[in-house]
Enzyme design. Structure first.
Site, PDB file in Angstrom:
ATOM      1  N   GLU A 145      -0.346   9.570   1.513  1.00  0.00           N
ATOM      2  CA  GLU A 145      -1.110  10.477   2.375  1.00  0.00           C
ATOM      3  C   GLU A 145      -1.243   9.947   3.798  1.00  0.00           C
ATOM      4  OE1 GLU A 145      -5.257  12.659   1.972  1.00  0.00           O
ATOM      5  OE2 GLU A 145      -5.540  10.507   2.059  1.00  0.00           O
ATOM      6  N   ASP A 146      -1.297   8.627   3.943  1.00  0.00           N
ATOM      7  CA  ASP A 146      -1.569   8.070   5.268  1.00  0.00           C
ATOM      8  C   ASP A 146      -0.385   8.152   6.213  1.00  0.00           C
ATOM      9  OD1 ASP A 146      -4.251   7.370   4.768  1.00  0.00           O
ATOM     10  OD2 ASP A 146      -3.555   5.713   3.519  1.00  0.00           O
ATOM     11  N   HIS A 157     -11.918   5.798   5.601  1.00  0.00           N
ATOM     12  CA  HIS A 157     -11.323   7.010   6.176  1.00  0.00           C
ATOM     13  C   HIS A 157     -12.318   8.172   6.138  1.00  0.00           C
ATOM     14  CE1 HIS A 157      -7.145   5.359   4.927  1.00  0.00           C
ATOM     15  NE2 HIS A 157      -7.161   5.409   6.233  1.00  0.00           N
ATOM     16  N   ASP A 178       0.805  -1.227   0.000  1.00  0.00           N
ATOM     17  CA  ASP A 178       0.000   0.000   0.000  1.00  0.00           C
ATOM     18  C   ASP A 178       0.839   1.280   0.000  1.00  0.00           C
ATOM     19  OD1 ASP A 178      -2.848  -0.724   0.051  1.00  0.00           O
ATOM     20  OD2 ASP A 178      -2.349  -1.778   1.906  1.00  0.00           O
ATOM     21  N   ARG A 199      -8.814   2.714  11.675  1.00  0.00           N
ATOM     22  CA  ARG A 199      -7.393   3.009  11.518  1.00  0.00           C
ATOM     23  C   ARG A 199      -6.867   4.049  12.516  1.00  0.00           C
ATOM     24  NH1 ARG A 199      -5.730   1.397   6.335  1.00  0.00           N
ATOM     25  NH2 ARG A 199      -6.836  -0.562   5.937  1.00  0.00           N
ATOM     26  N   CYS A 242      -5.261  10.155  -1.585  1.00  0.00           N
ATOM     27  CA  CYS A 242      -4.355   9.203  -0.914  1.00  0.00           C
ATOM     28  C   CYS A 242      -2.962   9.162  -1.511  1.00  0.00           C
ATOM     29  CB  CYS A 242      -4.897   7.786  -1.012  1.00  0.00           C
ATOM     30  SG  CYS A 242      -6.641   7.636  -0.790  1.00  0.00           S
TER      31      CYS A 242
HETATM   32  C1  CIR Z   1      -5.493   0.608   2.881  1.00  0.00           C
HETATM   33  O1  CIR Z   1      -6.446  -0.104   3.151  1.00  0.00           O
HETATM   34  O2  CIR Z   1      -4.775   1.106   3.742  1.00  0.00           O
HETATM   35  C2  CIR Z   1      -5.184   0.852   1.425  1.00  0.00           C
HETATM   36  N1  CIR Z   1      -5.516  -0.310   0.660  1.00  0.00           N
HETATM   37  C3  CIR Z   1      -5.931   2.064   0.919  1.00  0.00           C
HETATM   38  C4  CIR Z   1      -5.499   3.339   1.576  1.00  0.00           C
HETATM   39  C5  CIR Z   1      -6.151   4.526   0.992  1.00  0.00           C
HETATM   40  N2  CIR Z   1      -5.679   5.711   1.616  1.00  0.00           N
HETATM   41  C6  CIR Z   1      -6.415   6.779   1.852  1.00  0.00           C
HETATM   42  O3  CIR Z   1      -7.621   6.771   1.654  1.00  0.00           O
HETATM   43  N3  CIR Z   1      -5.831   7.819   2.406  1.00  0.00           N
END
Ligand code: CIR
Length: 254
Positions: A65-66, A160, A60, A130, A247
């Protein structure tokens, strides 16, 4: 000058985390091509794109962004809620060293940047699978000295907070009210996603333009009806990994 930090799509993207979507085959080459097009859009809108090296073992890792929350005064390095994603922050932190001092979300706190919607000096933060209350408490403590207010918003039915709501103009939010209680955004104009397009609330505002997936034509028509400049991108392949347009970058003034 705006910096946009991105990262090459991992060849392991098919092993991504999934919470609300069924697993479908993901073509890494197609995802990478779409991602390059997205980076070109960022450049077209005046961003200097700084692409981080590929992380072959972190599925991922394209969703940068995360890994951080960047404000003018500080870059907060997160502790992502999914254990598989925690190593992603190392290289993002390294890249951000050139731009901001760091703060850190520490155990037992968890926080994903996708849960953070900054509107002026207020940061709305999704309380989700999360992001936990301790992560939100730590973020608030790190940002309080700079005058930011952090407000927790419970989210149950999507990944999110920014899956459910994003900013599209100086005074307007794009929202799926099935997934978030709009009353926390009193004073903001709201554009509702088309009912047939529940995932359509994730738009990426850069200046006076919105980068927006081609997959949501009915909601796009609504944005255009409101005279919002839409720059369409095909983000369908990373959409299968539950990622949207916010993201895939961390955007901030240099
Ligand atoms: C996840 O589940 O963490 C990734 N497959 C998708 C993350 C998407 N990120 C976001 O919306 N900021």
């Amino acid at each position: 000058m705006l910096i946009a930090i991105t990262r090459e799509v991992s060849p392991a993207i098919a092993d991504c985390e999934l919470t609300h979507l069924e697993r479908e085959p993901i073509d890494p080459a197609r995802a990478a091509a779409q991602h390059h097009e997205y980076e070109r859009c960022l450049e077209q809108l005046g961003c200097r794109v700084q692409r981080l090296p590929v992380e072959p073992t972190l599925p991922d890792s394209v969703f940068v962004e995360d890994a951080a929350v960047v404000v003018e005064e500080l870059a907060v390095i997160t502790r992502p809620g999914a254990v598989s994603r925690r190593p992603e922050v190392v290289s993002v932190a390294q890249a951000l060293k050139a731009y901001r001092p760091h703060g850190f979300i520490e155990s037992p706190g968890t926080l994903d940047g996708g849960d953070v919607l900054r509107l002026g000096k207020t940061l709305f933060v999704g309380l989700t699978q999360r992001t936990n209350p301790e992560g939100i408490r730590q973020l608030a403590a790190l940002l309080a000295p700079f005058g930011y207010e952090v407000r927790a918003v419970p989210i149950a039915d999507c990944l999110h907070l920014k899956t459910a709501v994003t900013q599209v103009t100086a005074d307007t939010l794009l929202i799926n009210q099935a997934w978030i209680d709009a009353s926390v955004f009193a004073g903001w104009k709201l554009i509702d996603v088309d009912a047939a397009e529940p995932f359509a609330a994730n738009a990426l505002q850069v200046g006076d333009t919105v980068i927006y997936p081609t997959s949501f034509p009915a909601t796009r028509a609504k944005l255009e009806h409101h005279k919002i400049n839409v720059l369409p991108v095909d983000a369908s392949e990373l959409g299968k990994a539950e990622g949207g347009v916010t993201c895939c970058s961390l955007i901030f003034p240099a």
